[in-house]
Enzyme design. Sequence first.
Site, PDB file in Angstrom:
ATOM      1  CG  ASP A  98       9.102  -6.955 -44.660  1.00 27.37           C
ATOM      2  OD1 ASP A  98       8.864  -6.561 -43.618  1.00 27.37           O
ATOM      3  OD2 ASP A  98       9.570  -8.120 -44.963  1.00 27.37           O
ATOM      4  CG  HIS A  99       5.209  -8.614 -42.933  1.00 29.46           C
ATOM      5  ND1 HIS A  99       4.738  -9.828 -43.319  1.00 29.46           N
ATOM      6  CD2 HIS A  99       6.554  -8.733 -43.191  1.00 29.46           C
ATOM      7  CE1 HIS A  99       5.966 -10.635 -43.673  1.00 29.46           C
ATOM      8  NE2 HIS A  99       6.924  -9.887 -43.441  1.00 29.46           N
ATOM      9  CG  ASP A 140       8.567 -11.918 -41.504  1.00 28.88           C
ATOM     10  OD1 ASP A 140       7.695 -12.329 -42.515  1.00 28.88           O
ATOM     11  OD2 ASP A 140       9.237 -10.838 -41.595  1.00 28.88           O
ATOM     12  CG  HIS A 173       5.612  -9.177 -38.324  1.00 34.11           C
ATOM     13  ND1 HIS A 173       5.225  -9.758 -39.394  1.00 34.11           N
ATOM     14  CD2 HIS A 173       6.698  -8.744 -38.293  1.00 34.11           C
ATOM     15  CE1 HIS A 173       6.200  -9.869 -40.312  1.00 34.11           C
ATOM     16  NE2 HIS A 173       7.259  -9.061 -39.657  1.00 34.11           N
ATOM     17  CG  HIS A 190       9.357 -13.346 -45.780  1.00 27.43           C
ATOM     18  ND1 HIS A 190      10.705 -13.194 -45.290  1.00 27.43           N
ATOM     19  CD2 HIS A 190       8.691 -12.109 -45.730  1.00 27.43           C
ATOM     20  CE1 HIS A 190      10.641 -11.948 -44.672  1.00 27.43           C
ATOM     21  NE2 HIS A 190       9.543 -11.226 -44.779  1.00 27.43           N
ATOM     22  CG  HIS A 221       9.256  -6.398 -39.030  1.00 26.66           C
ATOM     23  ND1 HIS A 221       9.752  -7.578 -38.454  1.00 26.66           N
ATOM     24  CD2 HIS A 221      10.111  -5.425 -37.844  1.00 26.66           C
ATOM     25  CE1 HIS A 221      10.639  -7.460 -37.490  1.00 26.66           C
ATOM     26  NE2 HIS A 221      10.919  -6.216 -37.139  1.00 26.66           N
ATOM     27  CG  HIS A 269       9.600 -11.863 -36.770  1.00 27.90           C
ATOM     28  ND1 HIS A 269      10.651 -12.338 -37.368  1.00 27.90           N
ATOM     29  CD2 HIS A 269       9.078 -10.831 -37.357  1.00 27.90           C
ATOM     30  CE1 HIS A 269      10.938 -11.564 -38.153  1.00 27.90           C
ATOM     31  NE2 HIS A 269       9.910 -10.655 -38.267  1.00 27.90           N
TER      32      HIS A 269
HETATM   33 ZN   LIG Z   1       9.391  -9.407 -40.027  1.00 24.65          ZN
END
Ligand SMILES: [Zn+2]
Length: 304
Positions: free
Chosen positions: A67-68, A213, A63, A271, A65, A143
């Site tokens: 941090d990914h 997530d 996804h 995570h 976000h 999510h």
């Molecule tokens: Zn996320």
Amino acid sequence: MLPFNVTILGNGSAVPTSFQNPTSQLVTYGSKRFMIDCGEGTQMQMIKYKTGHKHIDHIFISHLHGDHFFGLIGIINTFHLFGRKNPLHIYAPAAVKKVIDVQLGVSLTTLRYPLVYHALEKMNNKPLYEDKNLIVSCFPLNHRIPAFGFVFKEKASDRKLKKSFVSEFNPSIEQIHAVKSGLDYETETGILISNREITDDPPAPRSYAFCSDTAYTEEILPFIKNVDLLYHEATFDNSQEHLARDKFHSTAAQAALIAQKAHAGKLLLGHFSARFKEKEHLLKEAEVVFNNSELSVEGECYEI
Ligand SMILES: [Zn+2]
């Protein structure tokens, strides 16, 4: 059996800290390697753990976000500077293309190799990747923005011929293929020998699922049923169940409940929130629900 394992490059959530990095991992199957997520700092982790860049032709982004996927442009650029020619396949929510196009555009970079985008929104129920041994597919998570899990499934291999069959009957190549595929064997004198007598079972196909997530959702169970290894996010602990619900994440115990209901072989927790430098309590909370749980460790390689 071909090597099948996953190396954890980053298992932290949200922000990098001195003790953990944003999400990324490398799945190895045979000589092929598949990257899942590419958080900021992924390349530094690859250097630290000496993974190299070779044989990475497929990157799966769960996804959008940061941090990914904030490390994605970095690795795309490094491949360019290293003179890559082979196509690089990016499997991600469709909007990732806009981001990468802007980043390449403002720096006037024309890549030396093709980037091939596969929009995950359009790929449900279709394999993302398939070769003669392996199939990779995605499924929706729950999510705040559209997010996808990935499952890597080894295909069933041929039945194993018993040596005595080959020495006794000296079968042709065609007959060997037929028997390996499960058919019975007919001798020159017309006697039918059942497949069970002349073959052994092949090793059971192995599988790996990545779920991050996501809030707790049993809707993912059909996709991850019976996986040998399940990586599931465990952002929060039992005292923060309300936070997990509000932020569409999971607690370690919820991850364990998913592993238990999916009949997974083993659960790998990840995570982790930057709040937890020590994570043993997350493991304890998970083990109450699903005994074969483990805290993922960056740099470690886990057999599937
Ligand atoms: Zn996320």
